[in-house]
Design a protein around this motif. Structure first.
Motif, mmCIF file in Angstrom:
data_model
loop_
_atom_site.group_PDB
_atom_site.id
_atom_site.type_symbol
_atom_site.label_atom_id
_atom_site.label_comp_id
_atom_site.label_asym_id
_atom_site.label_seq_id
_atom_site.Cartn_x
_atom_site.Cartn_y
_atom_site.Cartn_z
ATOM 1 N N TYR A 82 0.777 -1.157 -0.138
ATOM 2 C CA TYR A 82 0.025 0.132 0.112
ATOM 3 C C TYR A 82 0.754 1.215 0.115
ATOM 4 C CZ TYR A 82 -4.789 -2.176 0.367
ATOM 5 O OH TYR A 82 -5.776 -3.042 0.151
ATOM 6 N N PRO A 83 1.545 1.487 0.996
ATOM 7 C CA PRO A 83 2.641 2.741 0.920
ATOM 8 C C PRO A 83 3.504 2.581 -0.532
ATOM 9 C CG PRO A 83 3.080 1.214 2.778
ATOM 10 C CD PRO A 83 2.243 0.472 2.108
ATOM 11 N N TRP A 84 3.743 1.574 -1.046
ATOM 12 C CA TRP A 84 4.646 1.908 -2.317
ATOM 13 C C TRP A 84 3.697 2.411 -3.425
ATOM 14 C CZ3 TRP A 84 4.757 -0.513 -7.255
ATOM 15 C CH2 TRP A 84 5.662 -0.329 -7.915
ATOM 16 N N VAL A 85 2.374 1.944 -3.323
ATOM 17 C CA VAL A 85 1.476 2.663 -4.407
ATOM 18 C C VAL A 85 1.266 4.076 -4.142
ATOM 19 C CG1 VAL A 85 -0.755 2.495 -5.278
ATOM 20 C CG2 VAL A 85 0.472 0.402 -4.885
ATOM 21 N N ALA A 86 1.221 4.440 -2.748
ATOM 22 C CA ALA A 86 1.059 5.749 -2.258
ATOM 23 C C ALA A 86 2.105 6.458 -2.755
ATOM 24 C CB ALA A 86 0.596 5.656 -0.991
ATOM 25 N N SER A 87 3.435 6.007 -2.503
ATOM 26 C CA SER A 87 4.645 6.943 -2.763
ATOM 27 C C SER A 87 4.492 7.032 -4.418
ATOM 28 C CB SER A 87 5.960 6.033 -2.617
ATOM 29 O OG SER A 87 6.104 4.924 -3.294
ATOM 30 N N ASN A 88 4.171 6.061 -5.176
ATOM 31 C CA ASN A 88 4.263 6.562 -6.454
ATOM 32 C C ASN A 88 3.373 7.407 -6.814
ATOM 33 O OD1 ASN A 88 5.930 4.660 -7.192
ATOM 34 N ND2 ASN A 88 4.690 2.950 -7.839
ATOM 35 N N ARG A 89 2.245 7.447 -6.231
ATOM 36 C CA ARG A 89 1.058 8.492 -6.466
ATOM 37 C C ARG A 89 1.660 9.994 -6.099
ATOM 38 N NH1 ARG A 89 0.107 4.947 -9.082
ATOM 39 N NH2 ARG A 89 0.980 6.754 -10.443
ATOM 40 N N TRP A 90 2.239 10.033 -4.683
ATOM 41 C CA TRP A 90 2.882 10.990 -4.197
ATOM 42 C C TRP A 90 3.846 11.712 -5.225
ATOM 43 C CZ3 TRP A 90 7.614 12.737 -3.034
ATOM 44 C CH2 TRP A 90 7.864 13.824 -2.255
ATOM 45 N N LEU A 91 4.669 11.061 -5.803
ATOM 46 C CA LEU A 91 5.813 11.536 -6.597
ATOM 47 C C LEU A 91 5.000 11.980 -7.877
ATOM 48 C CD1 LEU A 91 8.690 11.306 -7.572
ATOM 49 C CD2 LEU A 91 8.030 9.345 -8.808
ATOM 50 N N ALA A 92 4.109 11.137 -8.255
ATOM 51 C CA ALA A 92 3.438 11.770 -9.630
ATOM 52 C C ALA A 92 2.814 13.073 -9.575
ATOM 53 C CB ALA A 92 2.456 10.551 -10.037
ATOM 54 N N ILE A 93 2.120 13.280 -8.283
ATOM 55 C CA ILE A 93 1.397 14.441 -8.241
ATOM 56 C C ILE A 93 2.305 15.527 -8.107
ATOM 57 C CG2 ILE A 93 0.327 15.715 -6.342
ATOM 58 C CD1 ILE A 93 -1.906 14.817 -7.391
ATOM 59 N N ARG A 94 3.423 15.452 -7.595
ATOM 60 C CA ARG A 94 4.179 16.624 -7.383
ATOM 61 C C ARG A 94 5.038 16.731 -8.676
ATOM 62 N NH1 ARG A 94 2.459 14.860 -3.284
ATOM 63 N NH2 ARG A 94 2.446 16.010 -1.513
ATOM 64 N N LEU A 95 5.373 15.633 -9.156
ATOM 65 C CA LEU A 95 6.126 15.883 -10.722
ATOM 66 C C LEU A 95 5.131 16.611 -11.587
ATOM 67 C CD1 LEU A 95 8.439 12.637 -10.944
ATOM 68 C CD2 LEU A 95 9.017 15.125 -10.133
ATOM 69 N N GLU A 96 3.951 15.945 -11.629
ATOM 70 C CA GLU A 96 3.014 16.792 -12.882
ATOM 71 C C GLU A 96 2.876 18.122 -12.481
ATOM 72 O OE1 GLU A 96 -0.669 14.523 -13.698
ATOM 73 O OE2 GLU A 96 0.665 12.795 -14.354
ATOM 74 N N PHE A 97 2.839 18.397 -11.074
ATOM 75 C CA PHE A 97 2.353 19.882 -10.721
ATOM 76 C C PHE A 97 3.552 20.561 -11.350
ATOM 77 C CE2 PHE A 97 2.073 23.355 -7.576
ATOM 78 C CZ PHE A 97 0.794 23.614 -8.057
ATOM 79 N N LEU A 98 5.028 19.881 -11.031
ATOM 80 C CA LEU A 98 6.124 20.667 -11.810
ATOM 81 C C LEU A 98 5.982 21.020 -13.144
ATOM 82 C CD1 LEU A 98 9.061 19.228 -9.712
ATOM 83 C CD2 LEU A 98 8.516 21.552 -9.738
ATOM 84 N N GLY A 99 5.493 19.865 -13.932
ATOM 85 C CA GLY A 99 5.292 19.880 -15.324
ATOM 86 C C GLY A 99 4.293 20.928 -15.436
ATOM 87 N N ASN A 100 3.466 20.904 -14.823
ATOM 88 C CA ASN A 100 2.244 22.001 -14.895
ATOM 89 C C ASN A 100 2.835 23.444 -14.941
ATOM 90 O OD1 ASN A 100 0.668 19.652 -15.346
ATOM 91 N ND2 ASN A 100 -0.197 19.997 -13.463
ATOM 92 N N LEU A 101 3.722 23.618 -13.902
ATOM 93 C CA LEU A 101 4.122 25.078 -13.876
ATOM 94 C C LEU A 101 4.920 25.376 -14.938
ATOM 95 C CD1 LEU A 101 5.203 24.973 -9.918
ATOM 96 C CD2 LEU A 101 3.280 26.109 -11.126
ATOM 97 N N VAL A 102 5.707 24.426 -15.454
ATOM 98 C CA VAL A 102 6.568 24.556 -16.667
ATOM 99 C C VAL A 102 5.573 24.950 -17.706
ATOM 100 C CG1 VAL A 102 8.075 23.596 -18.400
ATOM 101 C CG2 VAL A 102 8.289 22.978 -16.103
ATOM 102 N N VAL A 103 4.599 24.530 -18.074
ATOM 103 C CA VAL A 103 3.748 24.643 -18.994
ATOM 104 C C VAL A 103 2.969 26.080 -18.756
ATOM 105 C CG1 VAL A 103 1.262 24.324 -20.004
ATOM 106 C CG2 VAL A 103 2.861 22.293 -19.493
ATOM 107 N N PHE A 104 2.748 26.326 -17.508
ATOM 108 C CA PHE A 104 2.074 27.584 -16.997
ATOM 109 C C PHE A 104 3.045 28.823 -17.465
ATOM 110 C CE2 PHE A 104 1.549 30.860 -13.772
ATOM 111 C CZ PHE A 104 0.562 31.483 -13.927
ATOM 112 N N PHE A 105 4.313 28.668 -16.838
ATOM 113 C CA PHE A 105 5.268 29.918 -17.167
ATOM 114 C C PHE A 105 5.720 29.878 -18.488
ATOM 115 C CE2 PHE A 105 6.347 28.980 -12.344
ATOM 116 C CZ PHE A 105 6.060 30.307 -12.070
ATOM 117 N N SER A 106 5.696 28.795 -19.202
ATOM 118 C CA SER A 106 6.022 28.961 -20.542
ATOM 119 C C SER A 106 4.633 30.021 -21.462
ATOM 120 C CB SER A 106 6.363 27.589 -21.304
ATOM 121 O OG SER A 106 5.185 26.850 -21.450
ATOM 122 N N ALA A 107 3.600 29.365 -21.054
ATOM 123 C CA ALA A 107 2.572 30.436 -21.457
ATOM 124 C C ALA A 107 2.547 31.779 -21.061
ATOM 125 C CB ALA A 107 1.199 29.715 -21.099
#
Length: 1566
Positions: free
Chosen positions: A1219-1244
């Motif tokens: 369970y924690p391993w699955v959650a750790s992957n989601r924790w990471l994905a949310i944060r990285l996607e948020f970073l990716g979203n910021l890259v998109v936002f700032f480039s726009a």
């Protein structure tokens, strides 16, 4: 119409475009007062009923107290209610109050009355909702209320900014002060409420639970961002996580809860499927009989009546045959089908539907990005548009991306948890079924197959459940993509799609080909591992014969074949990756080319180009996933069938044994017949037995007469054909083959019963376990290995008996418990436990035995003959009858005499170190060993011992003093080092060196060039789309158009080429790395000293050759390639954005820092959780294996429930890390996607800010690239983790490639060719210890042995006999003194020079798989004549001559296809072939029957007459004709003289001989 009504309602304009056509736009007041008020309120009113339900329930509320948070919320809502009332009062005051004497004529519009009332009602509703949430058990916040406050806040931002701007513009002059003030007061309260609703309200009762599992106390925001997981990651970053650090599971996630739900549905579904099955069978029977009648009628009709009779007979025969055939075929299909999927769906339908909802929303949101991108490009092209539009698009892009990320991660989280739950439910169901399985069902599925169900099949269901939604989601995404593309570039979109569809079959072809390569590869792998296994099992023989080089060549030959297949596979992978990379390039090139060529009006604009490219990128995912999901489902079908067959099978009948209280016998069997299966012949027929309480009954009979079956029948394990069985009271059962659990010795005896120390000690004494406990390092708390690996056969049997005695049952079924123990121990146990004066004297005992000495003491004897009870009576009466019983006694007595003579010299003390006499019975308990003739018994016991003898000899036959230490040592050994922390960079360097610098640097260079071409192509496209602006309203020149297409296509082709070359280089490099690392490992393992194998479990070494080499061969190259590609993809995207908007570099730095922190936090914990998962998985399988092998014992004691609970605990332990391993992957994905979203936002955002200086094509380029980065960032961290996890294999392999070696095989100091000529041996104060730090095993041995002397070496177990021979071969190196052979100190020459000049016939005849010739002469040094000559001398000519392949006959693994005697004779042939001056016999004849024994002795005397022979004797008879006998004791020579002299001395040798029943006359006679 509607707008007019609203305008009347508000008293102002509802909508006018002019509001937006300005630099600072705003919404009309009317819209703010209506739509923006209704949205949040209607949301609450619609959802409130779901919350208010809990108020209507008449359940008693446990929560007596009101938390501070609750009171604050209620207080604020009350204040808000007051502001609403105040606002209403203001309106009423304005309309009806006296305004200086004249009431106003203009009344306020309706909205000023309605809104305050609406709000007031809403606030009252909210007070009730807060109370409702408080009453819901386990609720800490409310998602509905949080979303309501968020909506309210967002909608109120408009009036907030409108009022603020107005106030600022009018320089502080405010017209409507009361409403202005009330709005800001209430807005302030609403913001505070929003903050409070995001905080968890944890009650004191829940605090304990939240400590154990923070998820239980996580509020809404924390749940969707996985913030609750932070504490685990921080802990994992600071220290290495261990099982104790993991959180408790939520009740719903525990195995118990999951399987309860699953079983409730499974029961009804299986029952329904059974009904369907019966209907099917009935229908089939009807059609069959109808057909048969028809056939009979036709046949009868056509043949007339003349041949009637014979024809009928024939017909019946034929039909019978057909029916039998059909039966065979039909048997397979007869089980309840098609129920598993429905059961799974019913068990988790709610989660399933919620995850589907998230997926739909996410799929739709994905397509919003290209549309916003299109609008964005249009905005930058149109310089007249207002700046706020650009900012609005940027923010919308960010909001859409964030929503998409949140939905996607929630969908993943739910799907993976679903997968885990399905896997757990299946594992638990299979375990439950295994406990109640009928014998028919058990026969159908082997332990291996059921093991496969809980590992492979359950895992398949896990994978499919995780990805099942893609079945409808992929087609949906493809359809949407085509629609959007059509709207952009019209019919040209179909060209792109056609390319993608055409590529799919190519992929299928490649996959099929790859699979066939994989199959070949696995064949070679299996072959290589089989040989490795044999080498490791027989490593001692290889060393003694100096045969390592021959086997090394064999392994390396197979490895070369394996690498050839791997190379083909790698090239194939390169082609498929080429296709994967080419497809999107080809798609865009063709689509744009066709679009431009279709019509001169079609000009490629930035909007069209970059929107299309974004959509093409979206298409890649569904097109690549679709075939994968379909393949998964096809594989799962197989698993489904296997599981349905197993889980739907029949259970053991529970009513076989009655418990009738009226019956006054303890055991009563009336006229019963029993069979092992429903349709089988009965094995026991017409059995009748009546056993009164408290009696001792012996059951005797020859092998196979059905004694054990009778016990099984009483346990209810057999199918009852007829009759009646009743048993009064509880049962205890001691099986013939002791079943020992992997637990402490104490737990094995208590077996779940409560602890009673006094009783426990009594039982231990009675079963003669006390001396064993004294020698075990931790007494009765010593852990026993799997299947009792660290116990002797006798110890296992005594523990099994102790378990029964401790259980205090009423009836004891003892299936030959005394066969595995020494005779004097057997006597002790019979007296103290079973017999008339034993602990069980008042209990009912049924004893199957072969010990004739016990029979006079039993109350009654039951004699079985071929499954029938032939006689019952007391010992005297049966002896007098002269029936089957007395015959049985006579044959037995003869054998007993024979055995006593041959085995008597084996030191008969029941040592806890496996004493020889005990070991002979250890593993042969599979049969009723005692009654087998001597010949057969010896054969079996030796072949069974073959596998485990090496470990036993070297771990158990030490001196007793060191037993404790070696036991402690063993405990240390068992824990394999689990890597922790970060992998050192040196390991990466080591791998790169193995690949080769040319390959490494070349691959990186070409991948970088590929990325460069990609960036170039993107810029070219951006230039191309700029033409639309340059040639606006002008004719577009064809030459320019053709140039654009050609260069764009060429750059695409170059990309594919570079990528292909890079992949090829990496593939070739990784194969050379595989070759180098494997040959280093093999080379070293064959050169490590023997002590390494004594202290290292074989499994661990095999693991290096299996799992770790597999990782190096297959997983690491994939990880490296993906990692490089991801890294370059991220870098090239960033470069594109940097070129378009250079200021972005400043933003990249903080984002990079955050990225680094996030991935470091994630890496440590995730890696460790993965390791904990694999560590906690092994107990699941071992517990399952243990349960299946001990089924009859568990059922006999009625402990099924306890084992089910234990299984649930073990599964939960594993889930705690999953369970924690699955959650750790989601924790990471949310944060990285948020970073990716910021890259998109700032480039726009930067594009909006710099729109005057930027081309619209560059804006399209930078944003469309940025939209891709989210996925790449996520993958980069994944690949990083995977690479770190996999590269550990290189570390593990190199650990064993650098282990210290034994001395050189050949050195400069080489002995003469004819050495040793005389065979003189000289021991000079020779000392030896097994390994540094242990005591000496030989203490200063000094003696001279002349050439051609025949020396016998004797001594009790642990005296140092085997150590002496090991020293001659330098298996153990000296710790002082020296051994000189014919004047040469053996320590000065190379090991192979020494070992090739000596010959040993070892105790165990070890053979290797390969031809007979290879087993005799692996180096092909001798001619065939030589080999036939030695076969003749070894009495094997007849046997080998009769074989079709003669000398090329294939010997199977361990020589299983030869009898033990033949193997021993082959070892003799080996020795004859070498014919060296010194021969060592390690009492080879212990393994063979008397006939072979005398053949061997005769040949040795004749052929080795001129040699020096040292014989280690376990039986004294064989050395009575020696020139001298050396008696060893505790590593010292105590006597050394001729046998006759030793007899006269009456010393140690005399005492040993006397024990063995040998007298001086025997010696004189010889």
């Amino acid at each position: 119409m509607c707008a007019a009504a609203l305008e009347e309602y508000c008293g102002s304009v509802f909508w006018n475009d002019s509001y937006l056509q300005t630099e600072d736009p705003d919404l009309p007041v009317c819209m703010q007062q209506t739509v923006l008020v209704w949205i949040p309120l209607s949301f609450l009113w619609l959802c409130a009923p779901f919350l208010l339900v809990s108020l209507c329930r008449r359940t008693k509320v446990e929560r007596g107290h009101f938390s501070k948070l609750y009171l604050c919320k209620q207080f604020l809502v009350s204040l808000l209610f007051l502001t609403a009332i105040a606002e209403l009062a203001v309106t009423i005051g304005e309309d009806y109050g006296s305004q200086e004497g004249n009431p106003s004529t203009v009344k306020n519009p309706a909205v000023y009355y309605v809104n305050p009332i609406l709000y007031a009602v809403t606030w009252i509703l909210l007070l009730l909702c807060h109370e409702a949430v408080r009453r819901i058990e386990g609720a800490i916040d409310s998602t509905i209320l949080f979303l309501f406050w968020l909506l309210l806040f967002l909608c109120n931002i408009w009036p907030f900014q409108s009022l603020t701007r107005k106030a600022v513009k009018q320089e502080g002059v405010i017209h409507d002060v009361p409403r202005f003030s009330l709005f800001f007061i209430s807005f302030g309260f609403q913001v505070i409420e929003l903050i409070l609703s995001a905080v968890a309200d944890v009650t004191p009762e829940m605090e304990e639970l939240v400590k154990k599992n923070p998820e239980a106390g996580a509020p809404f925001l924390s749940r969707i961002t996985f913030n609750w997981f932070n504490s685990m990651l921080i802990k994992g970053h600071k220290q290495t996580l261990v099982q104790e650090d993991l959180w408790e599971l939520k009740e719903a996630d525990k195995t118990g809860s999951i399987s309860k739900i699953f079983h409730s549905f499974m029961r009804s579904d299986v029952a329904a499927a059974r009904v369907r099955l019966q209907a099917r069978l009935k229908k089939k029977r009807e059609t069959d009989s109808a057909k048969a009648k028809e056939e009979a009628f036709e046949n009868g009709f056509s043949n007339g009546l003349g041949a009637g009779v014979s024809q009928d007979v024939l017909m019946m025969e034929k039909k019978g045959e057909k029916r039998d055939e059909k039966k065979k075929k039909g048997k397979k299909a007869d089980y309840p089908k098609s129920w598993l999927y429905t059961t799974i769906f019913k068990s988790c339908k709610i989660e399933f539907l919620i995850s589907a909802l998230f997926k739909v929303v996410q799929d739709l949101l994905v397509f919003a990005s290209p549309l916003i991108l299109k609008a964005m490009i249009a905005f930058t092209q149109d310089k007249s548009s207002y700046a706020w539009e650009g900012y609005l698009y940027s923010v919308t892009l960010l909001v859409v991306a964030i929503l998409q990320s949140l939905c996607l991660q929630q969908y993943f989280q739910r799907c993976f948890l679903l997968g885990i739950q399905v896997r757990t439910a299946i594992m638990d169901a299979v375990y439950k079924k295994a406990l109640v399985m009928s014998n028919d069902n058990r026969k159908e599925s082997t332990v291996g197959e059921t093991m496969n169900m809980i590992s492979a099949d359950a895992q398949r269901f896990h994978d499919v459940t995780s990805f099942i939604h893609l079945l409808w989601s992929c087609p949906l995404q493809i359809i949407l993509s085509i629609l959007f593309l059509w709207s952009e570039i019209g019919p040209s979109a179909l060209i792109g799609l056609a390319v993608m569809i055409l590529v799919a079959p190519m992929n299928v072809v490649l996959t099929t080909k790859a699979r066939s390569f994989q199959v070949d590869n696995m064949k070679f792998k299996d072959k290589r591992l089989k040989i490795m296994n044999e080498i490791l099992n027989g490593i001692k023989i290889l060393k003694l014969y100096a045969w390592e080089p021959s086997f090394q060549t064999q392994v390396e030959g197979i490895r070369e074949d394996e690498l050839k297949v791997m190379r083909k596979f790698a090239y194939l992978s390169s082609v498929s990756s080429l296709i994967f990379i080419c497809t999107p390039v080809l798609v865009s090139v063709l689509s744009f080319t066709v679009y431009v060529l279709l019509s001169p009006e079609n000009i490629l604009t930035p909007e069209k180009a970059f929107t299309s490219i974004t959509i093409f990128n979206l298409l890649r995912f569904p097109l690549s996933m679709m075939p994968m999901v379909i393949a998964m489902i096809v594989q799962t079908e197989v698993s489904k069938d296997r599981l349905e067959k197993f889980l739907g099978g029949e259970d053991l009948e529970s009513d076989l044994v009655q418990h009738d209280p009226s019956c006054n016998s303890a055991v009563s069997v009336c006229d019963c017949s029993f069979a092992w299966e429903r349709d089988a012949e009965p094995l026991l027929t017409d059995v009748s037995l009546d056993i009164k309480p408290g009696r001792l009954i012996a059951v005797v009979g020859a092998v196979g007469s059905g004694k054990s079956s009778l016990i099984s029948a009483l346990l209810g394990e057999m199918h009852k054909v007829k009759g009646f069985v009743s048993i009064q009271g509880s049962l205890a059962y001691v099986p013939q083959q002791a079943w020992i659990q992997n637990a402490t010795l104490r737990d094995n005896i208590m077996f779940g019963s409560p602890t009673e120390e006094k009783r426990l000690q009594e039982v231990i004494d009675a079963t003669a376990l006390r001396p064993d406990l004294e020698l075990l390092p931790a007494g009765d708390l010593t852990e026993i290995g799997e299947k009792g690996i660290n116990l002797s056969g006798g110890q296992k049997q005594r523990i099994s008996l102790a378990r029964a005695v401790y259980s205090q049952a009423d009836i004891y079924l003892l299936d030959d418990p005394l066969s595995a123990v020494d005779s004097h121990v057997g006597k002790h146990i019979f007296e103290k436990v079973i017999g008339p004066k034993g602990l069980l004297k008042d209990k009912t005992r049924v004893l199957v035995t072969h010990g004739m000495s016990f029979l006079p003491d039993v109350d009654e004897i039951v004699v079985l003959l071929d499954g029938v009870i032939s006689e019952v009576g007391s010992y005297k009466s049966l002896r007098a009858n002269k029936g089957a019983f007395s015959e049985f006694l006579d044959t037995y007595a003869k054998e007993e005499r024979k055995r006593t003579y041959s085995d008597s010299s084996q030191a008969s003390t029941d040592l806890p170190l496996v004493s020889e006499s005990e070991d002979t019975h250890v593993d042969s308990a599979l049969e009723d060993a005692v009654t087998l003739t001597l010949k057969r018994e010896n054969s079996i016991r030796r072949s069974k011992r073959n596998g485990s003898i090496r470990r036993r000899k070297n771990s158990s036959f030490r001196e007793p003093e060191s037993a404790g230490k070696s036991k402690e040592g063993e405990r240390i050994i068992e824990k394999e080092t689990m890597e922790t922390g970060q992998v050192k960079y040196a390991v990466y360097l080591q791998y790169m060196r193995a690949i080769g610098w040319v390959y490494s640097i070349g691959a990186v260079f070409f991948y970088a060039a590929f990325s460069g071409a990609l960036v170039g192509q993107s810029f070219w496209l951006s230039e191309w789309t700029n033409d639309a602006v340059v040639y606006y309203n002008r004719t577009y020149p064809n030459s320019l158009r053709d140039t654009r297409i050609a260069v764009y296509g060429a750059l695409g082709f170059v990309q594919a080429l570079f990528s292909f070359i890079g992949t090829l280089l990496l593939a070739s490099g990784s194969i050379s790395a595989s070759r180098i690392l494997h040959s280093r490992l093999l080379n070293n393992i064959l050169r490590v000293p023997m002590v390494f194998f004594d202290t290292t479990p074989l499994g661990r070494v095999v693991n290096r050759f299996a799992k770790d080499i597999y990782t190096i061969d297959e997983a690491i190259p994939m990880s490296v390639r993906s990692w490089i590609q991801c890294l370059l993809s991220v870098l090239s995207t960033l470069v594109l954005i940097w070129i378009a908007t250079p200021i972005f570099i400043a933003i990249t730095i903080p984002l990079a820092v955050i990225y680094y922190i996030v991935q470091r936090l994630y890496l440590n914990s995730s890696r460790q959780l993965r390791r904990l998962d694999s560590v906690s998985r092994s107990p699941i399988y071992s517990h399952f294996g243990e349960t299946v092998s001990g089924l009859s014992v568990i059922r006999a004691y009625g402990h099924q429930e306890r084992f089910l609970e234990k299984n649930e605990i073990i599964l939960d332990q594993n889930l705690k890390s999953v369970y924690p391993w699955v959650a750790s992957n989601r924790w990471l994905a949310i944060r990285l996607e948020f970073l990716g979203n910021l890259v998109v936002f700032f480039s726009a955002l930067l594009a909006v800010i710099n729109r005057d200086t930027l081309d619209s094509s560059l804006v399209g380029l930078s944003i469309s690239s940025a939209l891709n980065i989210t996925q790449s960032l996520n993958w980069l961290v994944r690949m990083n983790t995977e690479l770190e996890t996999n590269i550990v294999a290189v570390e593990r392999v190199s650990e064993y490639s650098e282990t210290e070696n034994e001395a050189e095989w050949v050195n400069d100091n080489r002995p003469p060719d004819n050495w040793p000529e005389e065979g003189k041996l000289e021991f000079d104060n020779y000392m030896v210890r097994y390994r540094p730090g242990l005591d000496l095993v030989l203490h200063g041995i000094s003696c001279d042995i002349g050439g051609t002397e025949k020396i016998g070496i004797v001594g009790r177990t642990g005296a140092g006999k085997s150590s002496l021979t090991n020293c001659l071969f330098r298996i153990i190196e000296s710790a002082g003194g020296r051994i000189v052979i014919d004047g040469i100190d053996i320590a000065t020459i190379g090991l192979h020079d020494l070992r090739r000049r000596l010959t040993i016939i070892p105790q165990d005849p070890v053979l290797f798989s390969g031809s007979l010739r290879m087993n005799l002469d692996p180096f092909d040094k001798f001619s065939d004549e030589n080999i036939w000559r030695v076969l003749e001398l070894s009495h094997l000519t007849d046997y080998v001559g009769a074989l079709p392949e003669k000398l090329q006959y294939e010997v199977t693994e361990g020589g299983e296809n030869l009898s033990v005697g033949q193997r021993q004779l082959l070892c003799l042939a080996r020795a004859l072939l070498r014919k060296s001056r010194i021969l060592i016999l390690d009492e080879a004849t212990a393994a063979v029957d008397l006939e072979t024994d005398s053949l061997i002795q005769k040949t040795i005397r004749k052929e080795f007459a001129q040699c020096t022979i040292l014989t280690i004797a376990h039986r004294l008879h064989s050395i009575l004709d020696s020139s001298r006998v050396m008696v060893l004791d505790a590593g010292r020579i105590v006597e050394f003289d001729s046998p006759s002299n030793l007899f006269e001395k009456r010393g140690v040798f005399y005492a040993m001989a006397k024990d063995a029943g040998i007298t001086g006359e025997n010696v004189t006679a010889l």
